[in-house]
Design a protein around this motif. Structure first.
Motif, short mmCIF file in Angstrom:
data_model
loop_
_atom_site.label_atom_id
_atom_site.label_comp_id
_atom_site.label_asym_id
_atom_site.label_seq_id
_atom_site.Cartn_x
_atom_site.Cartn_y
_atom_site.Cartn_z
N GLN A 1 0.83 -1.20 0.00
CA GLN A 1 0.00 0.00 0.00
C GLN A 1 0.87 1.25 0.00
OE1 GLN A 1 -3.43 0.16 -0.11
NE2 GLN A 1 -3.37 2.38 -0.11
N LEU A 2 1.89 1.27 0.84
CA LEU A 2 2.79 2.42 0.93
C LEU A 2 3.57 2.61 -0.37
CD1 LEU A 2 3.89 4.60 2.87
CD2 LEU A 2 5.69 2.99 3.48
N LEU A 3 4.03 1.49 -0.96
CA LEU A 3 4.77 1.56 -2.22
C LEU A 3 3.91 2.13 -3.34
CD1 LEU A 3 7.38 0.82 -3.80
CD2 LEU A 3 6.37 -1.43 -4.19
N VAL A 4 2.65 1.68 -3.43
CA VAL A 4 1.74 2.17 -4.48
C VAL A 4 1.47 3.66 -4.28
CG1 VAL A 4 -0.60 1.97 -5.43
CG2 VAL A 4 0.69 -0.08 -4.91
N GLU A 5 1.25 4.08 -3.05
CA GLU A 5 1.01 5.50 -2.76
C GLU A 5 2.22 6.35 -3.13
OE1 GLU A 5 -0.13 5.62 1.35
OE2 GLU A 5 -2.10 4.71 0.95
N THR A 6 3.43 5.84 -2.83
CA THR A 6 4.67 6.56 -3.14
C THR A 6 4.86 6.69 -4.64
OG1 THR A 6 5.64 5.64 -1.13
CG2 THR A 6 7.16 6.61 -2.71
N ILE A 7 4.68 5.60 -5.38
CA ILE A 7 4.84 5.62 -6.84
C ILE A 7 3.82 6.57 -7.46
CG2 ILE A 7 4.63 4.25 -8.95
CD1 ILE A 7 5.79 1.88 -7.36
N SER A 8 2.60 6.56 -6.93
CA SER A 8 1.55 7.42 -7.47
C SER A 8 1.92 8.90 -7.33
CB SER A 8 0.23 7.14 -6.75
OG SER A 8 -0.80 7.94 -7.29
N THR A 9 2.43 9.29 -6.19
CA THR A 9 2.78 10.71 -5.99
C THR A 9 4.04 11.09 -6.76
OG1 THR A 9 3.88 10.15 -3.91
CG2 THR A 9 1.63 10.97 -3.77
N GLU A 10 5.02 10.19 -6.83
CA GLU A 10 6.28 10.51 -7.51
C GLU A 10 6.15 10.48 -9.02
OE1 GLU A 10 9.28 7.90 -5.99
OE2 GLU A 10 9.29 8.84 -4.00
N ALA A 11 5.54 9.43 -9.58
CA ALA A 11 5.48 9.28 -11.03
C ALA A 11 4.32 10.05 -11.66
CB ALA A 11 5.39 7.80 -11.40
N PHE A 12 3.19 10.14 -10.95
CA PHE A 12 2.00 10.75 -11.53
C PHE A 12 1.68 12.12 -10.95
CE2 PHE A 12 1.62 6.21 -12.08
CZ PHE A 12 1.12 6.05 -13.35
N HIS B 1 1.69 0.45 -14.32
CA HIS B 1 0.69 0.10 -15.33
C HIS B 1 -0.72 0.21 -14.76
CE1 HIS B 1 -0.84 -2.24 -18.85
NE2 HIS B 1 -1.75 -2.61 -17.96
N GLU B 2 -0.92 -0.38 -13.58
CA GLU B 2 -2.25 -0.35 -12.96
C GLU B 2 -2.62 1.06 -12.52
OE1 GLU B 2 -4.12 -2.88 -13.42
OE2 GLU B 2 -2.44 -4.08 -14.12
N LEU B 3 -1.65 1.84 -12.11
CA LEU B 3 -1.91 3.23 -11.74
C LEU B 3 -2.31 4.07 -12.95
CD1 LEU B 3 0.81 3.93 -9.04
CD2 LEU B 3 -1.67 3.96 -8.70
N CYS B 4 -1.82 3.72 -14.13
CA CYS B 4 -2.25 4.39 -15.36
C CYS B 4 -3.75 4.17 -15.56
CB CYS B 4 -1.48 3.87 -16.57
SG CYS B 4 0.22 4.41 -16.67
N HIS B 5 -4.20 2.91 -15.40
CA HIS B 5 -5.63 2.62 -15.49
C HIS B 5 -6.40 3.44 -14.45
CE1 HIS B 5 -5.47 -0.76 -18.28
NE2 HIS B 5 -4.58 -1.38 -17.54
N TYR B 6 -5.90 3.44 -13.23
CA TYR B 6 -6.54 4.10 -12.09
C TYR B 6 -6.74 5.60 -12.34
CZ TYR B 6 -6.87 6.00 -7.30
OH TYR B 6 -7.24 6.68 -6.17
N HIS B 7 -5.66 6.31 -12.63
CA HIS B 7 -5.74 7.77 -12.77
C HIS B 7 -6.56 8.19 -13.99
CE1 HIS B 7 -3.33 8.75 -9.34
NE2 HIS B 7 -2.34 7.97 -9.75
N LEU B 8 -6.40 7.47 -15.10
CA LEU B 8 -7.17 7.82 -16.30
C LEU B 8 -8.67 7.57 -16.10
CD1 LEU B 8 -4.78 6.51 -19.09
CD2 LEU B 8 -5.38 8.90 -18.64
N HIS B 9 -9.00 6.48 -15.43
CA HIS B 9 -10.40 6.17 -15.18
C HIS B 9 -11.04 7.22 -14.28
CE1 HIS B 9 -13.74 3.93 -13.09
NE2 HIS B 9 -14.08 3.81 -14.36
N LEU B 10 -10.34 7.63 -13.24
CA LEU B 10 -10.89 8.64 -12.32
C LEU B 10 -11.04 10.01 -13.00
CD1 LEU B 10 -9.14 7.80 -8.94
CD2 LEU B 10 -11.47 7.27 -9.65
#
Length: 157
Positions: free
Chosen positions: A7-18, A67-76
């Motif tokens: 969970q922490l890793l996904v949150e970190t990648i989301s803020t840093e990459a996106f 990859h999954e975060l790309c789906h997530y952010h675009l869908h939202l």
């Protein structure tokens, strides 16, 4: 790696990459077999296949998460989030995420030689090529209803 660490890793990648927060759940799903992860449209959660981390390492895991975060952010955002959409492909390139995940070593299929069976009608000489064997006592020629006989078996590599 535990669920909390993921969970922490996904949150970190989301803020840093996106540059955007990930506000839903990320978890390991041990039932996933043929995919590295999936984004759930209904709940906006992300599920990751733990086997990819164990067998292919953390670099592959980071790619799957992106990859999954790309789906997530675009869908939202109401944009094209499917694999076929140009917006999705563009975002994948921007964040350096893979379009497909690697193949697990235990899922690689070993190529076997193919066999082709050749049958011939005794009446009209029509030949049939089949991958599966035919019960010649039960089936007849489709053209003249004559008896079928097995001529030969061809193996191809």
């Amino acid at each position: 790696m535990e669920q909390k660490e993921l969970q922490l890793l996904v949150e970190t990648i989301s803020t840093e990459a996106f540059g955007k927060p990930f506000q839903h759940q990320a978890s390991f799903n041990l039932r996933l077999r043929s995919t590295g992860g999936r984004y759930l449209l209904g709940t906006h959660n992300i599920e990751i296949n733990k086997k990819y981390l164990e067998q292919l390492g953390e670099k592959e895991l980071l790619g799957i998460i992106k990859h999954e975060l790309c789906h997530y952010h675009l869908h939202l955002e109401g944009k094209g989030y499917q694999h076929k959409d140009q917006e999705f492909k563009k975002l994948l390139k921007e964040v350096d995420a893979p379009r497909f995940c690697g193949q697990l070593p235990d899922r690689k299929v070993k190529r076997t030689s193919k066999k082709i069976l050749l049958y011939k009608c005794t009446k009209c000489q029509l030949s049939y090529k089949r991958k599966r064997s035919i019960d010649t006592s039960r089936y007849v020629c489709g053209k003249c209803r004559g008896k079928l006989t097995k001529v030969k078996e061809i193996t191809m590599e």
